[in-house]
Every structure is written in C-alpha cells, then in structure tokens.
Scaffold this motif. Structure first.
Motif, PDB file in Angstrom:
ATOM      1  N   ALA A   1       0.766  -1.315   0.143  1.00 53.50           N
ATOM      2  CA  ALA A   1      -0.078  -0.038  -0.025  1.00 53.50           C
ATOM      3  C   ALA A   1       0.813   1.147  -0.049  1.00 53.50           C
ATOM      4  N   ALA A   2       2.126   1.376   0.010  1.00 51.30           N
ATOM      5  CA  ALA A   2       2.993   2.271   0.179  1.00 51.30           C
ATOM      6  C   ALA A   2       3.381   2.708  -1.234  1.00 51.30           C
ATOM      7  N   GLY A   3       3.109   1.990  -2.345  1.00 52.53           N
ATOM      8  CA  GLY A   3       3.334   2.345  -3.539  1.00 52.53           C
ATOM      9  C   GLY A   3       4.439   2.067  -4.105  1.00 52.53           C
ATOM     10  N   ALA A   4       5.225   1.113  -3.336  1.00 53.39           N
ATOM     11  CA  ALA A   4       6.621   0.584  -3.925  1.00 53.39           C
ATOM     12  C   ALA A   4       6.343  -0.368  -4.969  1.00 53.39           C
ATOM     13  N   GLY A   5       7.169  -0.433  -5.841  1.00 57.17           N
ATOM     14  CA  GLY A   5       7.362  -0.960  -7.155  1.00 57.17           C
ATOM     15  C   GLY A   5       8.364  -2.030  -6.938  1.00 57.17           C
ATOM     16  N   ARG A   6       8.494  -2.957  -8.033  1.00 52.56           N
ATOM     17  CA  ARG A   6       9.290  -4.292  -8.105  1.00 52.56           C
ATOM     18  C   ARG A   6      10.365  -3.937  -7.814  1.00 52.56           C
ATOM     19  N   ASP A   7      11.252  -3.166  -8.541  1.00 53.09           N
ATOM     20  CA  ASP A   7      12.438  -2.641  -8.290  1.00 53.09           C
ATOM     21  C   ASP A   7      12.783  -1.954  -6.862  1.00 53.09           C
ATOM     22  N   CYS A  31       0.738  -8.284  -5.917  1.00 47.03           N
ATOM     23  CA  CYS A  31       0.693  -7.770  -7.411  1.00 47.03           C
ATOM     24  C   CYS A  31      -0.785  -7.891  -7.986  1.00 47.03           C
ATOM     25  N   GLY A  32      -1.738  -7.570  -6.979  1.00 48.65           N
ATOM     26  CA  GLY A  32      -3.114  -7.145  -7.272  1.00 48.65           C
ATOM     27  C   GLY A  32      -3.865  -8.642  -7.441  1.00 48.65           C
ATOM     28  N   ASP A  33      -3.645  -9.315  -8.626  1.00 46.01           N
ATOM     29  CA  ASP A  33      -4.470 -10.704  -8.614  1.00 46.01           C
ATOM     30  C   ASP A  33      -3.671 -11.933  -8.254  1.00 46.01           C
ATOM     31  N   PRO A  65      11.857 -15.253  -6.270  1.00 44.01           N
ATOM     32  CA  PRO A  65      10.415 -15.026  -6.247  1.00 44.01           C
ATOM     33  C   PRO A  65       9.726 -15.789  -7.157  1.00 44.01           C
ATOM     34  N   THR A  66       8.496 -15.916  -6.835  1.00 41.61           N
ATOM     35  CA  THR A  66       7.545 -16.389  -7.828  1.00 41.61           C
ATOM     36  C   THR A  66       7.195 -15.044  -8.664  1.00 41.61           C
ATOM     37  N   PRO A  67       7.090 -15.344  -9.617  1.00 46.57           N
ATOM     38  CA  PRO A  67       6.627 -14.144 -10.779  1.00 46.57           C
ATOM     39  C   PRO A  67       5.063 -13.845 -10.540  1.00 46.57           C
ATOM     40  N   CYS A  68       4.882 -12.210 -10.655  1.00 44.50           N
ATOM     41  CA  CYS A  68       3.471 -12.014 -10.628  1.00 44.50           C
ATOM     42  C   CYS A  68       2.991 -12.442 -11.968  1.00 44.50           C
ATOM     43  N   SER A  69       1.872 -12.584 -11.852  1.00 46.05           N
ATOM     44  CA  SER A  69       1.118 -13.204 -13.519  1.00 46.05           C
ATOM     45  C   SER A  69       1.004 -11.939 -14.226  1.00 46.05           C
ATOM     46  N   SER A  70       1.144 -12.112 -15.351  1.00 47.90           N
ATOM     47  CA  SER A  70       0.861 -10.852 -16.335  1.00 47.90           C
ATOM     48  C   SER A  70      -0.584 -10.824 -16.662  1.00 47.90           C
TER      49      SER A  70
END
Length: 70
Positions: A1-7, A31-33, A65-70
């Motif tokens: 919720a802090a707005g941090a991205g993957r990087d 990652c949302g879903d 890490p497991t990838p976030c689904s696209s």
C-alpha cells in the motif's frame, strides 16, 4: 500500500537475512491478482522446502521470487 514497485523491493529479503539472529526472511509483494514471494534462509533453515509448499523451488539458502502473473 506504500506504492513501492518491484525494483524498490528487490533484495529486501536478502538484506534482512544478513541481520544477526535472522534465520529466515520472506518478502511478499502484492501484485493485485497474485502475490510474489521471495524467501531467503540460513543457519539450517531451508528456503526451498517452504517454497515447495507454495509451488516453487530453489535451494536451501534461497528460493527465487515467484513471478507476478501478467
């Protein structure tokens, strides 16, 4: 919720593992879903066993890490 991205979160689990007394570090990224999980371990704790329970893999010291689904 802090707005941090993957990087922004790459390497946090590995950095936490370097703290004295920390034997297991887990980073979970929403990652949302889905979620992306990175596991790092040391001193007899097996990251790969935890990752296998979550459907992933790796080796005792690190489970990628497991990838976030696209």
């Amino acid at each position: 919720a802090a707005g941090a991205g993957r990087d922004d979160v790459e390497g946090i689990a590995a950095a936490l593992r370097t703290i004295s007394g920390v034997r297991l570090a887990v980073m979970v990224h929403d990652c949302g879903d889905s979620v992306r999980v990175s596991i790092r371990a040391r001193d007899g704790v097996s990251a790969d066993l935890m990752a296998q329970e979550l459907g992933g893999g790796g080796h005792p010291g690190a489970a990628p890490p497991t990838p976030c689904s696209s």
